[in-house]
Write a protein that holds these residues in place. Structure first.
Motif, PDB file in Angstrom:
ATOM      1  N   LYS A   1     -68.526  51.819 -37.403  1.00  9.79           N
ATOM      2  CA  LYS A   1     -67.439  51.815 -38.385  1.00  9.79           C
ATOM      3  C   LYS A   1     -67.111  50.387 -38.825  1.00  9.79           C
ATOM      4  O   LYS A   1     -66.896  50.128 -40.017  1.00  9.79           O
ATOM      5  N   ALA A   2     -67.113  49.457 -37.872  1.00 11.84           N
ATOM      6  CA  ALA A   2     -66.837  48.059 -38.196  1.00 11.84           C
ATOM      7  C   ALA A   2     -67.935  47.481 -39.091  1.00 11.84           C
ATOM      8  O   ALA A   2     -67.649  46.688 -40.007  1.00 11.84           O
ATOM      9  N   LEU A   3     -69.182  47.865 -38.850  1.00 11.33           N
ATOM     10  CA  LEU A   3     -70.286  47.413 -39.703  1.00 11.33           C
ATOM     11  C   LEU A   3     -70.097  47.897 -41.130  1.00 11.33           C
ATOM     12  O   LEU A   3     -70.212  47.118 -42.089  1.00 11.33           O
ATOM     13  N   PHE A   4     -69.801  49.172 -41.283  1.00 11.74           N
ATOM     14  CA  PHE A   4     -69.633  49.725 -42.623  1.00 11.74           C
ATOM     15  C   PHE A   4     -68.431  49.097 -43.335  1.00 11.74           C
ATOM     16  O   PHE A   4     -68.469  48.862 -44.554  1.00 11.74           O
ATOM     17  N   GLU A   5     -67.377  48.807 -42.593  1.00 11.65           N
ATOM     18  CA  GLU A   5     -66.222  48.126 -43.177  1.00 11.65           C
ATOM     19  C   GLU A   5     -66.594  46.713 -43.621  1.00 11.65           C
ATOM     20  O   GLU A   5     -66.111  46.221 -44.649  1.00 11.65           O
ATOM     21  N   LEU A   6     -67.456  46.067 -42.840  1.00 17.09           N
ATOM     22  CA  LEU A   6     -67.912  44.720 -43.184  1.00 17.09           C
ATOM     23  C   LEU A   6     -68.743  44.757 -44.476  1.00 17.09           C
ATOM     24  O   LEU A   6     -68.576  43.900 -45.360  1.00 17.09           O
ATOM     25  N   LEU A   7     -69.629  45.725 -44.588  1.00 20.13           N
ATOM     26  CA  LEU A   7     -70.422  45.868 -45.812  1.00 20.13           C
ATOM     27  C   LEU A   7     -69.511  46.088 -47.009  1.00 20.13           C
ATOM     28  O   LEU A   7     -69.709  45.487 -48.081  1.00 20.13           O
ATOM     29  N   LYS A   8     -68.526  46.946 -46.820  1.00 21.20           N
ATOM     30  CA  LYS A   8     -67.564  47.204 -47.894  1.00 21.20           C
ATOM     31  C   LYS A   8     -66.814  45.934 -48.271  1.00 21.20           C
ATOM     32  O   LYS A   8     -66.592  45.648 -49.461  1.00 21.20           O
ATOM     33  N   LYS A   9     -66.423  45.135 -47.275  1.00 19.84           N
ATOM     34  CA  LYS A   9     -65.699  43.878 -47.506  1.00 19.84           C
ATOM     35  C   LYS A   9     -66.492  42.949 -48.406  1.00 19.84           C
ATOM     36  O   LYS A   9     -65.917  42.249 -49.257  1.00 19.84           O
ATOM     37  N   TYR A  10     -67.808  42.920 -48.245  1.00 20.68           N
ATOM     38  CA  TYR A  10     -68.656  42.018 -49.024  1.00 20.68           C
ATOM     39  C   TYR A  10     -69.238  42.690 -50.272  1.00 20.68           C
ATOM     40  O   TYR A  10     -70.187  42.190 -50.869  1.00 20.68           O
ATOM     41  N   GLY A  11     -68.653  43.814 -50.633  1.00 17.13           N
ATOM     42  CA  GLY A  11     -69.004  44.446 -51.896  1.00 17.13           C
ATOM     43  C   GLY A  11     -70.299  45.219 -51.899  1.00 17.13           C
ATOM     44  O   GLY A  11     -70.794  45.599 -52.964  1.00 17.13           O
ATOM     45  N   ILE A  12     -70.875  45.474 -50.715  1.00 11.76           N
ATOM     46  CA  ILE A  12     -72.106  46.261 -50.640  1.00 11.76           C
ATOM     47  C   ILE A  12     -71.748  47.722 -50.859  1.00 11.76           C
ATOM     48  O   ILE A  12     -70.969  48.303 -50.100  1.00 11.76           O
ATOM     49  N   ARG A  13     -72.314  48.315 -51.890  1.00 12.79           N
ATOM     50  CA  ARG A  13     -71.918  49.680 -52.244  1.00 12.79           C
ATOM     51  C   ARG A  13     -72.820  50.746 -51.626  1.00 12.79           C
ATOM     52  O   ARG A  13     -72.393  51.886 -51.451  1.00 12.79           O
ATOM     53  N   TYR A  14     -74.063  50.382 -51.325  1.00  8.49           N
ATOM     54  CA  TYR A  14     -74.977  51.327 -50.680  1.00  8.49           C
ATOM     55  C   TYR A  14     -75.732  50.637 -49.550  1.00  8.49           C
ATOM     56  O   TYR A  14     -76.122  49.465 -49.674  1.00  8.49           O
ATOM     57  N   GLY A  15     -75.950  51.365 -48.455  1.00  2.27           N
ATOM     58  CA  GLY A  15     -76.811  50.904 -47.370  1.00  2.27           C
ATOM     59  C   GLY A  15     -77.925  51.930 -47.180  1.00  2.27           C
ATOM     60  O   GLY A  15     -77.659  53.118 -47.017  1.00  2.27           O
ATOM     61  N   LEU A  16     -79.173  51.469 -47.199  1.00  3.87           N
ATOM     62  CA  LEU A  16     -80.321  52.374 -47.144  1.00  3.87           C
ATOM     63  C   LEU A  16     -81.093  52.195 -45.851  1.00  3.87           C
ATOM     64  O   LEU A  16     -81.525  51.087 -45.515  1.00  3.87           O
ATOM     65  N   ARG A  17     -81.279  53.295 -45.137  1.00  9.08           N
ATOM     66  CA  ARG A  17     -82.052  53.338 -43.901  1.00  9.08           C
ATOM     67  C   ARG A  17     -83.424  53.944 -44.213  1.00  9.08           C
ATOM     68  O   ARG A  17     -83.877  53.881 -45.357  1.00  9.08           O
ATOM     69  N   ILE A  18     -84.083  54.519 -43.214  1.00 11.74           N
ATOM     70  CA  ILE A  18     -85.325  55.262 -43.497  1.00 11.74           C
ATOM     71  C   ILE A  18     -84.976  56.743 -43.411  1.00 11.74           C
ATOM     72  O   ILE A  18     -84.447  57.294 -44.346  1.00 11.74           O
ATOM     73  N   GLY A  19     -85.221  57.402 -42.316  1.00  7.89           N
ATOM     74  CA  GLY A  19     -84.739  58.772 -42.162  1.00  7.89           C
ATOM     75  C   GLY A  19     -85.697  59.853 -42.587  1.00  7.89           C
ATOM     76  O   GLY A  19     -85.739  60.930 -42.012  1.00  7.89           O
ATOM     77  N   ASN A  20     -86.472  59.597 -43.666  1.00  4.87           N
ATOM     78  CA  ASN A  20     -87.477  60.560 -44.134  1.00  4.87           C
ATOM     79  C   ASN A  20     -86.913  61.944 -44.437  1.00  4.87           C
ATOM     80  O   ASN A  20     -87.416  62.964 -43.974  1.00  4.87           O
ATOM     81  N   ARG A  21     -85.875  61.939 -45.234  1.00  7.56           N
ATOM     82  CA  ARG A  21     -85.316  63.195 -45.742  1.00  7.56           C
ATOM     83  C   ARG A  21     -84.845  63.001 -47.174  1.00  7.56           C
ATOM     84  O   ARG A  21     -84.540  61.891 -47.597  1.00  7.56           O
ATOM     85  N   ILE A  22     -84.778  64.084 -47.903  1.00  7.61           N
ATOM     86  CA  ILE A  22     -84.213  64.079 -49.249  1.00  7.61           C
ATOM     87  C   ILE A  22     -82.695  63.963 -49.117  1.00  7.61           C
ATOM     88  O   ILE A  22     -82.092  64.605 -48.268  1.00  7.61           O
ATOM     89  N   ASN A  23     -82.075  63.147 -49.962  1.00 10.67           N
ATOM     90  CA  ASN A  23     -80.629  62.962 -49.916  1.00 10.67           C
ATOM     91  C   ASN A  23     -79.900  64.072 -50.667  1.00 10.67           C
ATOM     92  O   ASN A  23     -80.366  64.534 -51.715  1.00 10.67           O
ATOM     93  N   VAL A  24     -78.771  64.464 -50.117  1.00 12.20           N
ATOM     94  CA  VAL A  24     -77.854  65.338 -50.842  1.00 12.20           C
ATOM     95  C   VAL A  24     -76.993  64.453 -51.737  1.00 12.20           C
ATOM     96  O   VAL A  24     -76.475  63.425 -51.308  1.00 12.20           O
ATOM     97  N   PHE A  25     -76.867  64.833 -52.991  1.00 11.40           N
ATOM     98  CA  PHE A  25     -76.091  64.057 -53.963  1.00 11.40           C
ATOM     99  C   PHE A  25     -74.961  64.914 -54.516  1.00 11.40           C
ATOM    100  O   PHE A  25     -75.188  66.085 -54.805  1.00 11.40           O
TER     101      PHE A  25
END
Length: 276
Positions: free
Chosen positions: A218-242
Motif C-alpha cells: 500500500k505504501a508503494l502504491f501511495e508513493l507511485l501516486k505521490k510522484y504522479g505515476i498513473r499506471y504500474g505494469l507487472r507481468i502476470g500473463n493474463r488479459i486485463n479487465v477494463f
C-alpha cells in the motif's frame, strides 16, 4: 443415484467454467478486455532468446494482428477511455517494449510505421544513449549494444509513446521505499532535463514490485501516486479487465523470442499458452 451423478457433473462443469473465466476472462465483453503484450529487443541475424525476438517472427505476429483487426493503442489513449467512461474499441491491444534498445529505433520503428501500429516504450531513463550494462545472452553476444539516445526517443513519437522503466534498471522488489522514491526523483529529473514527453506509466523492471498485499505494498502504491505515476505494469500473463480495478497491478502477456507462432496466437487469444 442418477440425480447425484448429474448434479456432480453439472457442479464440475460450472467449476471448470469458473476457472476458465478467471484465467481467460471468457464472459467479459470485448469492450471490457485489454491485452497488453510485452517485448524487449529485436534481432536481424536470426538470434532469439527469452527477451529477443527475430525480426521475421515479429513481422509474422504483426501480420496476425493486422489480419485479425486488432486495434493498437497507447496507454494515454487507454486512460482517456477509462477517465471518460468510453468503451474500448473491439480487440484493443497495447504493444509494449522494455528498456529502449537501439534496435527498437532501427528495426521496430520502421515496422510500426509500415503497419500503422502504435507501441509503448518503457525507457531506462538513467541510461539514455548508453551502453547496456545488465545481463542477457543477446547483450553479451553484442558487446556494444546501446539504448536509444534523446534525439531518437523524440523522433519515434509519431508511433511510440514513452513510459518509465526505472532510472538504472533496478528491481523495485529488491529496493526499500526510500530507494524507490529516490529512483522516481531521478527519473523525473532526467525527463525534465531532456525535455522528453513521457506518459506517467511505470513498467516494473523484471516485473518486480511488492507483491504481498500488505501495508508495504500500500505504501508503494501511495508513493507511485505521490510522484504522479498513473499506471504500474507487472507481468502476470493474463488479459486485463477494463476499466482497471487496480492501476498499479496491470498485467502484461510476456511474448518470448522462442514462442512458436501457435503459442503466440494462444497468448493473444487467451492470455496464456496453457489452459491451467
Amino acid at each position: 443415484m442418477v440425480y447425484i451423478l448429474v448434479g456432480f457433473f453439472v457442479f464440475l462443469m460450472l467449476l471448470v467454467l469458473l476457472v476458465m473465466h478467471f484465467q481467460f476472462k471468457l464472459f467479459y465483453l470485448a469492450k471490457n478486455k485489454l491485452r497488453i503484450l510485452e517485448y524487449h529487443s529485436i534481432s536481424t541475424n536470426g538470434f532469439y532468446d527469452q527477451i529477443t525476438i527475430k525480426k521475421e517472427s515479429l513481422i509474422a505476429q504483426f501480420d496476425f494482428l493486422k489480419m485479425n483487426k486488432y486495434h493498437t493503442m497507447w496507454l494515454s489513449e487507454v486512460e482517456a477511455h477509462q477517465e471518460n467512461n468510453i468503451p474500448l474499441p473491439q480487440k484493443s491491444i497495447v504493444l509494449t517494449f522494455d528498456d529502449g534498445f537501439l534496435d527498437n529505433y532501427t528495426v521496430l520503428y520502421p515496422i510500426l510505421k509500415a503497419y500503422d501500429f502504435k507501441a509503448v516504450l518503457f525507457v531506462v531513463l538513467g541510461k539514455i544513449g548508453q551502453k547496456i550494462d545488465w545481463g542477457g545472452e543477446f547483450i553479451s553476444k553484442n558487446d556494444n549494444m546501446r539504448l536509444m539516445d534523446r534525439t531518437q526517443l523524440e523522433e519515434i513519437g509519431s508511433h511510440i509513446e514513452l513510459g518509465y522503466h526505472t532510472y538504472k534498471h533496478d528491481n523495485y522488489a529488491m529496493l526499500t521505499l526510500e530507494e524507490i522514491e529516490e529512483d522516481l526523483k531521478l527519473c523525473q529529473k532526467v525527463i525534465a532535463h531532456e525535455k522528453l514527453k513521457v506518459f506517467p506509466a511505470l513498467a516494473y523492471t523484471y516485473g518486480g514490485y511488492y507483491r504481498k498485499k500488505d501495508a508495504k505494498q500500500k505504501a508503494l502504491f501511495e508513493l507511485l501516486k505521490k510522484y504522479g505515476i498513473r499506471y504500474g505494469l507487472r507481468i502476470g500473463n493474463r488479459i486485463n479487465v477494463f476499466p482497471f480495478r487496480n492501476k498499479y497491478q496491470i498485467q502484461r502477456i510476456d511474448i518470448r523470442g522462442g514462442d512458436s507462432f501457435e503459442v503466440f496466437k494462444r497468448k493473444v487469444l487467451l492470455g496464456r499458452k496453457k489452459l491451467l
